[in-house]
Motif scaffolding. Sequence first.
Motif, PDB file in Angstrom:
ATOM      1  N   ARG A  38      -8.040  -5.355  -2.561  1.00 54.48           N
ATOM      2  CA  ARG A  38      -8.724  -4.074  -2.545  1.00 54.48           C
ATOM      3  C   ARG A  38      -8.333  -3.286  -1.290  1.00 54.48           C
ATOM      4  O   ARG A  38      -8.275  -2.050  -1.317  1.00 54.48           O
ATOM      5  CB  ARG A  38     -10.232  -4.344  -2.550  1.00 54.48           C
ATOM      6  N   THR A  71     -11.530   1.650  -6.108  1.00 55.74           N
ATOM      7  CA  THR A  71     -10.561   0.734  -5.469  1.00 55.74           C
ATOM      8  C   THR A  71     -10.676  -0.665  -6.072  1.00 55.74           C
ATOM      9  O   THR A  71      -9.676  -1.347  -6.248  1.00 55.74           O
ATOM     10  CB  THR A  71     -10.814   0.661  -3.946  1.00 55.74           C
ATOM     11  N   TYR A 116       0.837  -1.205   0.000  1.00 59.31           N
ATOM     12  CA  TYR A 116       0.000   0.000   0.000  1.00 59.31           C
ATOM     13  C   TYR A 116       0.867   1.248   0.000  1.00 59.31           C
ATOM     14  O   TYR A 116       0.555   2.269  -0.612  1.00 59.31           O
ATOM     15  CB  TYR A 116      -0.986  -0.013   1.193  1.00 59.31           C
ATOM     16  N   VAL A 149      -5.285  -1.089  -1.905  1.00 59.71           N
ATOM     17  CA  VAL A 149      -5.609   0.147  -2.617  1.00 59.71           C
ATOM     18  C   VAL A 149      -6.297   1.136  -1.667  1.00 59.71           C
ATOM     19  O   VAL A 149      -5.965   2.322  -1.639  1.00 59.71           O
ATOM     20  CB  VAL A 149      -6.509  -0.146  -3.837  1.00 59.71           C
ATOM     21  N   LEU A 191       2.276   1.829  -3.428  1.00 60.13           N
ATOM     22  CA  LEU A 191       1.247   2.407  -4.294  1.00 60.13           C
ATOM     23  C   LEU A 191       1.047   3.893  -3.966  1.00 60.13           C
ATOM     24  O   LEU A 191       0.935   4.743  -4.858  1.00 60.13           O
ATOM     25  CB  LEU A 191      -0.061   1.621  -4.131  1.00 60.13           C
ATOM     26  N   MET A 193      -8.946  -0.680  -9.535  1.00 62.27           N
ATOM     27  CA  MET A 193      -7.494  -0.606  -9.433  1.00 62.27           C
ATOM     28  C   MET A 193      -6.913  -1.888  -8.847  1.00 62.27           C
ATOM     29  O   MET A 193      -5.865  -2.359  -9.294  1.00 62.27           O
ATOM     30  CB  MET A 193      -7.072   0.611  -8.610  1.00 62.27           C
ATOM     31  N   ALA A 194      -7.615  -2.464  -7.882  1.00 62.33           N
ATOM     32  CA  ALA A 194      -7.136  -3.721  -7.294  1.00 62.33           C
ATOM     33  C   ALA A 194      -7.074  -4.818  -8.359  1.00 62.33           C
ATOM     34  O   ALA A 194      -6.107  -5.583  -8.429  1.00 62.33           O
ATOM     35  CB  ALA A 194      -8.052  -4.137  -6.141  1.00 62.33           C
TER      36      ALA A 194
END
Lengths: 510, 510
Positions: free
Chosen positions: B60, B49, B24, B63, B27, B52-53
Amino acid sequence: MAKTSMASSFAAVLLDESSSVALYRQLYDRLREAILIGQLPPGTHLPSTREMATELKVSRHTVFNAFELLQAEGYVEGQIGSGTFVARTLPEELLQARAGSQNISLVNPEARPVSQRGKIITRTQIIERTGLPIPFMQGVPALDEFPIATWSRLVAKHWRQSPQELLNYGRADGYAPLREAIAAYLGPSRGVQCNSDQIIVVSGAQQAIDLAARILIDDGDPLLVEEFCYGAARAALLSAGARLVPVPVDEAGLNISVVADSTSARLAYVTPSHQYPLGVTMSTSRRQALLDWANRARAWILEDDYDSEYRYTERPLPALQGMDRNGRVIYIGTFSKVLFPALRLGFIVTPRDLVDAFVTARATLGWCSPTLDQAVLADFITQGHFIRHIRRMRTIYAERQAVLIDALEHEAGDLLEIKPADAGIHVTCSLSNRIDDRAVSREAAELGVVAQPLSAFRVDESVAVRSGLILGYGAYNIRQIKEAARKLGTALKDVSRVARTSANRRRASQ
Amino acid sequence: MAKTSMASSFAAVLLDESSSVALYRQLYDRLREAILIGQLPPGTHLPSTREMATELKVSRHTVFNAFELLQAEGYVEGQIGSGTFVARTLPEELLQARAGSQNISLVNPEARPVSQRGKIITRTQIIERTGLPIPFMQGVPALDEFPIATWSRLVAKHWRQSPQELLNYGRADGYAPLREAIAAYLGPSRGVQCNSDQIIVVSGAQQAIDLAARILIDDGDPLLVEEFCYGAARAALLSAGARLVPVPVDEAGLNISVVADSTSARLAYVTPSHQYPLGVTMSTSRRQALLDWANRARAWILEDDYDSEYRYTERPLPALQGMDRNGRVIYIGTFSKVLFPALRLGFIVTPRDLVDAFVTARATLGWCSPTLDQAVLADFITQGHFIRHIRRMRTIYAERQAVLIDALEHEAGDLLEIKPADAGIHVTCSLSNRIDDRAVSREAAELGVVAQPLSAFRVDESVAVRSGLILGYGAYNIRQIKEAARKLGTALKDVSRVARTSANRRRASQ
């Protein structure tokens, strides 16, 4: 040929009123010459005598007399006055005259020198890929899968709305909304670090390579390239005056350590995401080594990311540009492979301190790309059609690649080695060096299949031959791929049989 | 800025599962960096989310944690999960951080060398003409008079019908029906002798000049130009490595006899139909002398026929190319002035023995021009719209020119001398050398009027200054012309008064 109408202006036909030659005769001479050299092709509809007389500010009688003479000699036919056409079938004498006139203008080329640079340009070989693609011609995407209805709708919308200022010259760096859309796409999708100020819209990767080489090197400067290299890129770099220095490429991509200490090169042209034509991806450590070299040597890296929108592996590698912390990488992208080649749009992401040089050079080379095309593309990206198209095509291409590999292993698995490509729309299969890839290519061509020989991509004679074939699969459906793979298998077996037979003969005669 | 959606692929965000840094956090770092450098501009809509996950193949939760941290620090705002946006108002600290990060990447340009050629390119000055044209900005046609409905109809037709092969790469020399249409137009209208094989479609005169210079001269070669010369042409010739040699121009155009015996130049760039910027037309005897020189010296002539579709005299002169019997002239035409600049289409007519070199160079520089645009233009010409447009515009432009001349003579007739131009869409007015044309230009700019000073078009410092103004009138209606002429008159009177006053002072103090 489209029917050509001559309802155009004849205003520049030079008639000399002070000449002793009659005006009708001057007009006859001029028109006859235009017919003879093919400027007025057979079937061309000539203007009416009235129209032409008005244009030329002569009497209609003059025009009539000229037409009559042309008709009598068989140069024109039809009804003089309104329906006069250049003769469709020229008499035998005319054909001879035409051939003769062409010969006269073909002067001995030795006496008509171009520059040294012109000679280099003329010597380079560019393979044209026009018309409907033939399997396994490369670099062509699936033209039949392009969402043409969506695109046409955007085109129509823009022409309906197009404000006048979009008809004027555009900015040399490109249409601002398109540059913003590209920047917003590049970061998340390709790991490129930039904002829209660093983006320059060009007519494709080819123009980008030419621009970069002209800005960054001088005539005769060494320039590092992968030892097997895209022919058109090679032509552009040579035409810009570069002296190409091949660098070895293995399974981990270009290996800069082989030349790093010995080269004075200030520019390296590389395809790290999907080496062209070998198909390998440059490893992270090799990328770091290349960036370290560029930083130490104050050299530039030209990263050609021509087709990596399509990746088939789990976690894709970002662009080399995204790893660069010193502004040494010039990144090139093109829409030819993702959308369609006839669009002629691509882009450059330049380091900040080269933006001015690239923008000036872009203007000098032709101002800008067509604005309306750029506006349509900007919408296509920001409305999400672009990403949707890439996602859809990724699935289609992955299937096409799998079918091609299966079919080739089925047809000639014992004669070639073929590894799945991580990205792009071509695969490279390796042959035993015992099998001459050029012979296979020729044999395949006889059967109607395009199979470019890997050995043809060597940068120069110093690079060791690797026998192989480069096969594009993007533009062909499953049926086409299977059929062409069968034919290619036949060609491979034929060439291999001949190679084996002659090897046996050599052994027998020893 | 167009609203940017991030419904795009984040697949290239590089996350390293083997790293000790939590996913995380990785990211978060990557997104924060993208926001800081402006790659994700304020207001950008981030993917959900879930999306993007899926893209990144992480949970998830990962994200969500990254987004939460970004939100806590003020980088993003909105509702985490579905409606997350890059913050529109970045906090003060962020603005400072952004400035800082830009400074870091701005390395000292001295340490970042471009090539010698790159330096020349960067030094050249190109005046951009984007957006709505301002009187008397030059080189822009009447954008509001372009038959956009007809053009749009042809565009729509071609996109509806467009066969797949038109989406593929086109021929490097251009779309065949367009080349035929151009050849059929050129002969009768411009007296150019050619057939379609000699025509190469390019992106405009600018690219044509670049191509010709690269093929015909090497770095440092002398190249003859008219002593006053179009700035962008000058930039292209310099960028191609030419050493420019100015040749005197008088009322009969370029006078080759002044340099013919002393120069080793192998190329001359000329504008015989309508000298740019002086506006004179080269006489027949001067043309013959130029052709004779080229033939004796085995030199080439690059004829730029940029705007002579519009001629206002009784019997027009044909192109220089039409007088050439030895294949020494390369003829350049553009559709920027006749149709609209954003189209980016022009053409070269090459002598037969240079066709191959030009076609190869065209391919090397970017393959070809966009095919659909070429197909639309081909129809526009063969269906007669082109000639109709030229005829209509000739009347409009003749009127605009007359209005401009009248207005200027009315406003400042005692301060300038202005002769009607035989052709084109600009006039050149002469000033007394006592009046500094650059000062007039600056003063006019203050009043919102563009008036380029003639002295700025000198090829180099060796050319004697002639004070004057180059005024484009094509793009402006009668009202605009009269209003701008009044302002220009004011600027002229102001500068003239200051010049007189200081001259008086000098006399008084002597």
